[in-house]
Motif scaffolding. Structure first.
Motif, PDB file in Angstrom:
ATOM      1  N   UNK A  68       0.805  -1.228   0.000  1.00  0.00           N
ATOM      2  CA  UNK A  68       0.000   0.000   0.000  1.00  0.00           C
ATOM      3  C   UNK A  68       0.843   1.286   0.000  1.00  0.00           C
ATOM      4  N   UNK A  69       2.163   1.122   0.093  1.00  0.00           N
ATOM      5  CA  UNK A  69       3.028   2.314   0.036  1.00  0.00           C
ATOM      6  C   UNK A  69       3.111   2.782  -1.426  1.00  0.00           C
ATOM      7  N   UNK A  70       2.958   4.089  -1.612  1.00  0.00           N
ATOM      8  CA  UNK A  70       3.137   4.635  -2.960  1.00  0.00           C
ATOM      9  C   UNK A  70       4.249   5.699  -2.898  1.00  0.00           C
ATOM     10  N   UNK A  71       4.561   6.252  -4.057  1.00  0.00           N
ATOM     11  CA  UNK A  71       5.620   7.278  -4.079  1.00  0.00           C
ATOM     12  C   UNK A  71       5.170   8.544  -3.338  1.00  0.00           C
ATOM     13  N   UNK A  72       3.862   8.621  -3.034  1.00  0.00           N
ATOM     14  CA  UNK A  72       3.357   9.819  -2.344  1.00  0.00           C
ATOM     15  C   UNK A  72       3.181   9.611  -0.844  1.00  0.00           C
ATOM     16  N   UNK A  73       3.431   8.385  -0.372  1.00  0.00           N
ATOM     17  CA  UNK A  73       3.239   8.129   1.068  1.00  0.00           C
ATOM     18  C   UNK A  73       4.274   8.898   1.867  1.00  0.00           C
ATOM     19  N   UNK A  74       3.786   9.732   2.782  1.00  0.00           N
ATOM     20  CA  UNK A  74       4.699  10.546   3.603  1.00  0.00           C
ATOM     21  C   UNK A  74       4.736  10.068   5.053  1.00  0.00           C
ATOM     22  N   UNK A  75       3.611   9.470   5.474  1.00  0.00           N
ATOM     23  CA  UNK A  75       3.506   9.042   6.875  1.00  0.00           C
ATOM     24  C   UNK A  75       2.824   7.678   6.928  1.00  0.00           C
ATOM     25  N   UNK A  76       3.377   6.791   7.754  1.00  0.00           N
ATOM     26  CA  UNK A  76       2.657   5.556   8.090  1.00  0.00           C
ATOM     27  C   UNK A  76       2.285   5.677   9.556  1.00  0.00           C
ATOM     28  N   UNK A  77       0.978   5.591   9.839  1.00  0.00           N
ATOM     29  CA  UNK A  77       0.502   5.725  11.229  1.00  0.00           C
ATOM     30  C   UNK A  77      -0.233   4.437  11.599  1.00  0.00           C
ATOM     31  N   UNK A  78       0.347   3.689  12.508  1.00  0.00           N
ATOM     32  CA  UNK A  78      -0.178   2.341  12.788  1.00  0.00           C
ATOM     33  C   UNK A  78      -0.252   2.060  14.288  1.00  0.00           C
ATOM     34  N   UNK A  79      -1.147   1.139  14.598  1.00  0.00           N
ATOM     35  CA  UNK A  79      -1.237   0.700  15.980  1.00  0.00           C
ATOM     36  C   UNK A  79      -0.131  -0.321  16.262  1.00  0.00           C
ATOM     37  N   UNK A  80       0.324  -0.352  17.502  1.00  0.00           N
ATOM     38  CA  UNK A  80       1.312  -1.366  17.896  1.00  0.00           C
ATOM     39  C   UNK A  80       0.594  -2.684  18.173  1.00  0.00           C
ATOM     40  N   UNK A  81      -0.555  -2.568  18.842  1.00  0.00           N
ATOM     41  CA  UNK A  81      -1.324  -3.750  19.248  1.00  0.00           C
ATOM     42  C   UNK A  81      -2.799  -3.395  19.105  1.00  0.00           C
ATOM     43  N   UNK A  82      -3.511  -4.169  18.299  1.00  0.00           N
ATOM     44  CA  UNK A  82      -4.921  -3.825  18.046  1.00  0.00           C
ATOM     45  C   UNK A  82      -5.768  -3.997  19.299  1.00  0.00           C
ATOM     46  N   UNK A  83      -6.585  -2.989  19.596  1.00  0.00           N
ATOM     47  CA  UNK A  83      -7.439  -3.064  20.786  1.00  0.00           C
ATOM     48  C   UNK A  83      -8.687  -3.912  20.540  1.00  0.00           C
TER      49      UNK A  83
END
Ligand code: PLP
Length: 406
Positions: A158-173
């Protein structure tokens, strides 16, 4: 401290809740507080109180020292390189808003893309959505697989040449999936992408090492770490905290204020505007000491045993459908019960003294994906025992009887 004796450290377990012993399985929502934390709040307000970072009288200096001691303890606990990389906020939600807002002001431009996952809590989606509205930034979603997990490969796809930030959970609640955050960070950095981690569920349950993980931002919710409400921690790499603008303006965050110019204070003051949650910060030091006295390795082992035990119990229970069976799973057991609304499950369990949560757990995207409006969630903390999970299972059986389920 021995893990078998932990419940004794939490006064709430001496209380009868509606004539029942409390079986508290809602720690992913908020954890109970050990006596040392409650005592510290009381001691601070009754014997040590002053605002911090302002006056020079004895109490003010002593309170400021206590406040800064917590900052040092957090730094050590998460192995951040610099004490000034620790910013106190009013919660993880505010920490994530701070990151999205300041990146939006100074770093992101129209057409840039943010990559999040379908697992995200609304706190790690809505702040980015604001940028979608105000700056025309696109949000992409890495998809959750059948196990309730998001793989490194899916992130990469899902990363593209326009991806500037990846914001992800460490552990799904909701599913309990522990994401491969270090591998994701390495991958992102190899492409010049910033990594923001929602560590709300990671920090209470996993060993943290910011220098090893190398993420750019990590948000922590103190009330889920046996600490006070109204407090969060934002870890941010010094280079970013220096480069980005302040989030809020007011007292304490400035260096000099003139009619025609304002300069900002040094880190971390630049991000701590106004009177902070002083008592909460000071008491949070006790939460960290408490967790350290047990040892994060022991906590992780204890909770892994509980999850395995709970999973086996619920898997064997007819009509119970567990949500998420990721390879690496934290202490969350979300489930549905055929034909029974999760709120009814939670209400019936409550009559047996079993406190769980029902709803979408601030993860509507995830529940949409599963085609259900809500789920029931039992989540563990250091005070839970296998007996608590047996009581949970018995109580689910009571609920099944009421609804004539096998
Ligand atoms: C994964 C996750 N992110 C963010 C939050 C919000 O944290 P806080 O209550 O500190 O704002 C929570 C709390 O429920 C959470 O579980």
């Amino acid at each position: 401290m021995k893990i078998e004796n932990i419940k004794k450290e939490f006064p709430i377990f001496d209380e009868k809740i509606q004539n029942n012993d409390l079986v508290y399985l809602d720690s992913a929502n908020s954890s109970q507080k050990p006596k040392v934390v409650a005592d510290k709040i009381n001691e601070f307000y009754t014997k040590q109180f002053s605002n911090v970072g302002r006056s020079v009288h004895y109490l003010a200096v002593a309170a400021t020292n206590l406040y800064e001691t917590t900052r040092s303890s957090v730094q050590k606990y998460i192995n951040a390189k610099d004490k000034n990389e620790i910013v106190f906020t009013k919660g993880a939600t505010e920490a994530l808003n701070l990151v999205a807002n300041t990146l939006g002001q100074n770093y992101l431009n129209e057409g840039d893309e943010i990559l999040i996952t379908e697992l995200e809590h609304h706190s790690n989606y809505v702040p980015w959505h604001f940028l979608r509205k105000s700056k025309n930034i696109k949000i992409n979603f890495a998809e959750m697989n059948e196990d309730g997990d998001v793989s490194l490969e899916e992130i990469e796809k899902k990363i593209t040449s326009k991806t500037k930030v990846i914001a992800i959970t460490h552990l799904s609640n909701v599913t309990g999936a522990i994401l491969p955050v270090k591998e994701i960070t390495d991958l992102a950095h190899s492409k010049g992408i910033i990594v923001v981690i929602d560590g709300c569920q990671g920090a209470p349950h996993l060993k943290l090492d910011m220098q090893d993980l190398d993420c750019d931002f990590y948000a922590i919710s103190c009330h889920k770490m046996y600490g006070p409400t109204g407090l969060g921690v934002l870890y941010g790499k010094k280079k970013w905290l220096e480069e980005l603008p302040p989030y809020q303006g007011g007292g304490g965050m400035i260096r000099e204020v003139k009619k025609d110019s304002i300069s900002y204070g040094e880190l971390p003051n630049k991000y701590e505007a106004g009177t902070m949650a002083t008592a909460q910060v000071i008491a949070f030091d006790q939460s960290i000491k408490f967790m350290e006295s047990i040892g994060i390795e022991n906590i992780m082992q204890h909770e892994a045993d509980l999850v395995e035990y709970g999973q086996e119990l619920l898997q064997k229970n007819n009509s119970v459908k567990l949500i998420g069976s990721p390879k690496n799973k934290g202490g969350v057991l979300s489930f549905t019960l055929e034909g029974v609304h999760p709120h009814d499950i939670a209400t019936i369990l409550d009559e047996d003294g079993v406190a769980i949560r029902a709803g979408h757990h601030c993860c509507q995207i995830l529940h949409d994906k599963l085609n259900i409006p809500a789920s029931a969630r039992a989540s563990v903390g250091i005070y839970n025992t296998k007996e608590d999970l047996d009581i949970l299972n018995d109580s689910i059986n009571n609920c099944k009887k009421i609804f004539n389920l096998k």
